[in-house]
Scaffold this motif. Structure first.
Motif, mmCIF file in Angstrom:
data_model
loop_
_atom_site.group_PDB
_atom_site.id
_atom_site.type_symbol
_atom_site.label_atom_id
_atom_site.label_comp_id
_atom_site.label_asym_id
_atom_site.label_seq_id
_atom_site.Cartn_x
_atom_site.Cartn_y
_atom_site.Cartn_z
ATOM 1 N N THR A 62 -9.615 1.380 -18.571
ATOM 2 C CA THR A 62 -10.667 1.170 -19.575
ATOM 3 C C THR A 62 -10.133 1.279 -20.994
ATOM 4 N N ARG A 63 -8.996 1.958 -21.169
ATOM 5 C CA ARG A 63 -8.416 2.123 -22.490
ATOM 6 C C ARG A 63 -7.110 1.347 -22.646
ATOM 7 N N GLY A 64 -6.925 0.345 -21.808
ATOM 8 C CA GLY A 64 -5.713 -0.456 -21.881
ATOM 9 C C GLY A 64 -4.848 -0.280 -20.653
ATOM 10 N N VAL A 65 -3.628 -0.740 -20.773
ATOM 11 C CA VAL A 65 -2.693 -0.696 -19.644
ATOM 12 C C VAL A 65 -1.969 0.649 -19.637
ATOM 13 N N TYR A 66 -1.865 1.249 -18.452
ATOM 14 C CA TYR A 66 -1.110 2.481 -18.321
ATOM 15 C C TYR A 66 -0.151 2.371 -17.148
ATOM 16 N N ARG A 67 0.803 3.300 -17.088
ATOM 17 C CA ARG A 67 1.881 3.281 -16.107
ATOM 18 C C ARG A 67 1.539 4.204 -14.939
ATOM 19 N N VAL A 68 1.726 3.706 -13.718
ATOM 20 C CA VAL A 68 1.576 4.554 -12.538
ATOM 21 C C VAL A 68 2.919 4.655 -11.822
ATOM 22 N N ASN A 69 3.156 5.787 -11.218
ATOM 23 C CA ASN A 69 4.416 6.090 -10.564
ATOM 24 C C ASN A 69 4.285 5.890 -9.058
ATOM 25 N N LEU A 70 5.282 5.243 -8.436
ATOM 26 C CA LEU A 70 5.221 4.958 -7.005
ATOM 27 C C LEU A 70 6.446 5.519 -6.291
ATOM 28 N N ARG A 71 6.235 5.898 -5.040
ATOM 29 C CA ARG A 71 7.314 6.291 -4.152
ATOM 30 C C ARG A 71 7.054 5.652 -2.788
ATOM 31 N N HIS A 72 8.093 5.556 -1.985
ATOM 32 C CA HIS A 72 7.946 4.941 -0.665
ATOM 33 C C HIS A 72 8.700 5.757 0.375
ATOM 34 N N GLY A 73 8.323 5.592 1.628
ATOM 35 C CA GLY A 73 8.970 6.302 2.722
ATOM 36 C C GLY A 73 8.553 5.708 4.056
ATOM 37 N N VAL A 74 8.897 6.398 5.136
ATOM 38 C CA VAL A 74 8.595 5.942 6.496
ATOM 39 C C VAL A 74 8.055 7.124 7.283
ATOM 40 N N SER A 75 6.938 6.913 7.989
ATOM 41 C CA SER A 75 6.349 7.970 8.807
ATOM 42 C C SER A 75 7.195 8.209 10.059
ATOM 43 N N ARG A 76 6.861 9.241 10.796
ATOM 44 C CA ARG A 76 7.647 9.651 11.962
ATOM 45 C C ARG A 76 7.662 8.582 13.053
ATOM 46 N N VAL A 77 8.858 8.255 13.510
ATOM 47 C CA VAL A 77 9.008 7.362 14.660
ATOM 48 C C VAL A 77 8.687 8.166 15.916
ATOM 49 N N ARG A 78 7.751 7.684 16.697
ATOM 50 C CA ARG A 78 7.302 8.428 17.880
ATOM 51 C C ARG A 78 8.125 8.106 19.119
ATOM 52 N N SER A 79 8.650 6.896 19.193
ATOM 53 C CA SER A 79 9.496 6.528 20.324
ATOM 54 C C SER A 79 10.295 5.292 19.950
ATOM 55 N N GLY A 80 11.404 5.067 20.667
ATOM 56 C CA GLY A 80 12.202 3.873 20.465
ATOM 57 C C GLY A 80 13.153 3.989 19.290
ATOM 58 N N GLN A 81 13.655 2.847 18.850
ATOM 59 C CA GLN A 81 14.606 2.784 17.742
ATOM 60 C C GLN A 81 14.146 1.734 16.736
ATOM 61 N N ARG A 82 14.190 2.112 15.471
ATOM 62 C CA ARG A 82 13.703 1.262 14.384
ATOM 63 C C ARG A 82 14.840 0.979 13.422
ATOM 64 N N HIS A 83 15.099 -0.303 13.133
ATOM 65 C CA HIS A 83 16.086 -0.704 12.134
ATOM 66 C C HIS A 83 15.382 -1.448 11.002
ATOM 67 N N THR A 84 15.819 -1.206 9.791
ATOM 68 C CA THR A 84 15.311 -1.949 8.643
ATOM 69 C C THR A 84 16.475 -2.287 7.713
ATOM 70 N N LEU A 85 16.303 -3.375 6.992
ATOM 71 C CA LEU A 85 17.253 -3.794 5.970
ATOM 72 C C LEU A 85 16.614 -3.580 4.608
ATOM 73 N N GLY A 86 17.294 -2.839 3.749
ATOM 74 C CA GLY A 86 16.827 -2.642 2.386
ATOM 75 C C GLY A 86 17.609 -3.509 1.422
ATOM 76 N N VAL A 87 16.905 -4.286 0.616
ATOM 77 C CA VAL A 87 17.555 -5.172 -0.360
ATOM 78 C C VAL A 87 17.174 -4.688 -1.751
ATOM 79 N N ILE A 88 18.125 -4.063 -2.414
ATOM 80 C CA ILE A 88 17.956 -3.541 -3.768
ATOM 81 C C ILE A 88 18.774 -4.434 -4.697
ATOM 82 N N PHE A 89 18.231 -4.762 -5.850
ATOM 83 C CA PHE A 89 18.845 -5.794 -6.692
ATOM 84 C C PHE A 89 19.786 -5.210 -7.749
ATOM 85 N N HIS A 90 19.682 -3.928 -8.061
ATOM 86 C CA HIS A 90 20.648 -3.316 -8.963
ATOM 87 C C HIS A 90 21.731 -2.619 -8.154
ATOM 88 N N ASP A 91 22.904 -2.480 -8.723
ATOM 89 C CA ASP A 91 24.000 -1.778 -8.076
ATOM 90 C C ASP A 91 24.021 -0.320 -8.514
#
Length: 260
Positions: free
Chosen positions: A229-258
């Motif tokens: 209501t008073r303009g644009v403001y900044r919000v902070n974000l974080r990410h993660g993964v919940s508990r794997v209950r069974s099996g095996q999970r693979h993911t590929l992360g693509v980050i653009f900065h080194d």
């Protein structure tokens, strides 16, 4: 380390001959061109994340997940429990990147850079990102950020990834993506991709992002603009993964900065 904003670099992988790499799967660049980028842009503005369905095929997912056993492709291995990051492990790719990953970076970045520039403009941040990924990497390397950041993550039963941000140095591209390489309900159960968003003077807002094998989620690395209501403001974000209950999970992360 409570904010989990920079990954530790541990357990360097000893050099060994890189395996012969298969030809890159055809059609990655064409698939990137066919993405509904206005929808991606709108979802990122509205929610801080956007799903790209079937960015990789099942065969490509199996190929990439299978790389985890090839130490010659990686520069280091991190066991999350050793650093309070959660449970499970991941490996950072070394340069030169496998062609599939290099192609993803090169073809997706030009579509994401205008969104990143628009976000910075709305937030009053002077930094602007160049149109080509090679130009942005030159900035990173001049600042001492020369280590590759794309990574392959492996989770088993009971594993999870604490909420964090992947920052790595002075230059941070504000968007990144994760591609799920395993099929939920078949290869594993649980292990949902989670984001939280902290708005000023408010409780954190959680969101679970449902993914199938081959789907990618594009999301904010650190913060994003939100209209109030008073303009644009900044919000902070974080990410993660919940508990794997069974099996095996693979993911590929693509980050653009080194990384430094």
């Amino acid at each position: 380390m409570a904010a989990m904003i920079k990954r530790c670099e541990t357990s360097p992988i000893s050099a060994s001959p890189r395996p012969a790499e298969p030809l890159p799967p055809a059609g990655i660049a064409e698939r990137a061109d066919a993405i509904d980028w206005p929808r991606i842009s709108q979802d990122l503005d509205d929610h801080g994340n956007a799903v790209i369905e079937r960015l990789l095929s099942a065969a490509e997912c199996r190929l990439v997940a299978g790389w985890y056993a090839s130490d010659a492709l990686f520069r280091s291995r991190v066991v999350m429990a050793s650093h309070g990051f959660g449970r499970g492990e991941y490996k950072y790719f070394s340069y030169p990147l496998p062609q599939l990953i290099a192609t993803l970076r090169e073809t997706l970045y030009p579509q994401l850079a205008p969104i990143a520039n628009r976000w910075n403009e709305r937030l009053g941040i002077e930094t602007r990102y160049p149109p080509r990924h090679t130009q942005f990497l030159s900035r990173c390397h001049e600042a001492g950020q020369t280590r590759a950041t794309p990574l392959l993550l492996q989770y088993g039963p009971g594993d999870y990834n604490c909420l964090h941000q992947d920052l790595y140095g002075e230059w941070v591209f504000p968007l990144q993506l994760t591609i799920l390489l395993s099929e939920p309900g078949e290869g594993f159960a649980g292990g949902e991709f989670i984001m939280t968003e902290q708005r000023p003077r408010m409780q954190s807002r959680p969101e679970v992002v449902p993914l199938r094998r081959g789907d990618a989620v594009v999301f904010a690395v650190h913060h994003r603009p939100v209209a109030g209501t008073r303009g644009v403001y900044r919000v902070n974000l974080r990410h993660g993964v919940s508990r794997v209950r069974s099996g095996q999970r693979h993911t590929l992360g693509v980050i653009f900065h080194d990384a430094r």
